[in-house]
Design a protein around this motif. Structure first.
Motif, mmCIF file in Angstrom:
data_model
loop_
_atom_site.group_PDB
_atom_site.id
_atom_site.type_symbol
_atom_site.label_atom_id
_atom_site.label_comp_id
_atom_site.label_asym_id
_atom_site.label_seq_id
_atom_site.Cartn_x
_atom_site.Cartn_y
_atom_site.Cartn_z
ATOM 1 N N GLY A 47 0.826 -1.193 0.000
ATOM 2 C CA GLY A 47 0.000 0.000 0.000
ATOM 3 C C GLY A 47 0.868 1.253 0.000
ATOM 4 N N LYS A 48 0.370 2.303 -0.596
ATOM 5 C CA LYS A 48 1.110 3.569 -0.672
ATOM 6 C C LYS A 48 1.200 4.224 0.706
ATOM 7 N N PRO A 49 2.288 4.976 0.938
ATOM 8 C CA PRO A 49 2.466 5.647 2.237
ATOM 9 C C PRO A 49 1.283 6.534 2.630
ATOM 10 N N GLU A 50 0.636 7.166 1.644
ATOM 11 C CA GLU A 50 -0.505 8.033 1.954
ATOM 12 C C GLU A 50 -1.654 7.220 2.559
ATOM 13 N N MET A 51 -1.900 6.032 2.012
ATOM 14 C CA MET A 51 -2.974 5.176 2.534
ATOM 15 C C MET A 51 -2.586 4.576 3.878
ATOM 16 N N LEU A 52 -1.314 4.278 4.037
ATOM 17 C CA LEU A 52 -0.821 3.778 5.316
ATOM 18 C C LEU A 52 -1.107 4.805 6.412
ATOM 19 N N MET A 53 -0.815 6.071 6.126
ATOM 20 C CA MET A 53 -1.083 7.129 7.096
ATOM 21 C C MET A 53 -2.587 7.307 7.296
ATOM 22 N N GLU A 54 -3.345 7.315 6.202
ATOM 23 C CA GLU A 54 -4.795 7.535 6.305
ATOM 24 C C GLU A 54 -5.478 6.432 7.108
ATOM 25 N N LEU A 55 -5.093 5.181 6.865
ATOM 26 C CA LEU A 55 -5.795 4.058 7.486
ATOM 27 C C LEU A 55 -5.216 3.642 8.835
ATOM 28 N N LEU A 56 -3.896 3.598 8.949
ATOM 29 C CA LEU A 56 -3.276 3.106 10.187
ATOM 30 C C LEU A 56 -2.584 4.202 10.996
ATOM 31 N N GLY A 57 -2.458 5.386 10.420
ATOM 32 C CA GLY A 57 -1.884 6.506 11.172
ATOM 33 C C GLY A 57 -0.401 6.396 11.432
ATOM 34 N N VAL A 58 0.305 5.659 10.569
ATOM 35 C CA VAL A 58 1.747 5.493 10.740
ATOM 36 C C VAL A 58 2.445 5.697 9.396
ATOM 37 N N VAL A 59 3.761 5.852 9.462
ATOM 38 C CA VAL A 59 4.583 6.041 8.269
ATOM 39 C C VAL A 59 5.332 4.744 7.963
ATOM 40 N N PRO A 60 5.822 4.586 6.723
ATOM 41 C CA PRO A 60 6.649 3.417 6.425
ATOM 42 C C PRO A 60 7.809 3.332 7.435
ATOM 43 N N GLY A 61 8.105 2.127 7.867
ATOM 44 C CA GLY A 61 9.139 1.940 8.879
ATOM 45 C C GLY A 61 8.565 1.867 10.278
ATOM 46 N N ALA A 62 7.286 2.225 10.418
ATOM 47 C CA ALA A 62 6.629 2.155 11.725
ATOM 48 C C ALA A 62 5.329 1.354 11.629
ATOM 49 N N VAL A 63 5.186 0.557 10.570
ATOM 50 C CA VAL A 63 3.957 -0.223 10.389
ATOM 51 C C VAL A 63 3.827 -1.191 11.559
ATOM 52 N N THR A 64 2.629 -1.244 12.119
ATOM 53 C CA THR A 64 2.410 -2.014 13.336
ATOM 54 C C THR A 64 0.960 -2.432 13.450
#
Length: 165
Positions: free
Chosen positions: A86-103
């Motif tokens: 998934g793109k970083p923008e969607m990662l932030m929108e959905l999970l509230g984190v940036v690449p490298g902090a996916v949790t």
């Protein structure tokens, strides 16, 4: 706005879940994590934020050493097609984190329930599971049973599957 680390801890406390947290320099990869780990007991995670061609999103959490066949995983997790990251923008929108902090703790931010949560069966055999508490500058340790309670309390249904090779 995404939840903060403190809001995550308050959410966990409201559920009666305790975690222990270790602070460290920012970790962006599993290799960074392994180099700086020290003595944090339990299983350490690798999290894959994936999407299919129909914009279905998946968070797949496995042991840090697990090998995942990204060309075949869509068959296992119920994706409509092959998956990509998934793109970083969607990662932030959905999970509230940036690449490298996916949790897996990022599920607290997916209030619409758009992310399907898949936990590797081998990972969940561990009593303690570790993940970033919405920041890659710390690692929180949680009992695997409490992790399931947390996920359910966020409105997600954790699916436990053998996804690692």
């Amino acid at each position: 706005m995404p939840k903060t680390e403190d809001e995550l801890y308050a959410f966990l406390a409201d559920l009666g879940i305790t975690v222990s947290t270790t602070r460290h320099p920012p970790l962006f990869t599993v290799a960074d994590s392994q180099a700086l780990r020290g003595t944090i007991a339990g299983a350490h995670t690798k999290n894959l934020f994936l999407k299919d061609k129909k914009d279905n999103f998946f968070l797949v959490t496995v042991d840090e050493d697990a090998e995942v066949d990204l060309k075949q995983i869509h068959h296992l997790i119920g994706a409509a097609s092959r998956v990509s990251f998934g793109k970083p923008e969607m990662l932030m929108e959905l999970l509230g984190v940036v690449p490298g902090a996916v949790t897996v703790f990022g599920l607290i931010n997916d209030t619409q329930g758009r992310v399907k949560t898949v936990l590797d069966a081998a990972l969940m055999e561990n009593d303690i599971v570790n993940g970033h508490p919405l920041t890659n500058e710390a690692t929180s340790s949680i009992r695997s049973a409490d992790l399931l309670r947390f996920i359910e309390a966020t409105g997600h249904e954790p699916v436990i599957l053998k996804v690692a090779a």
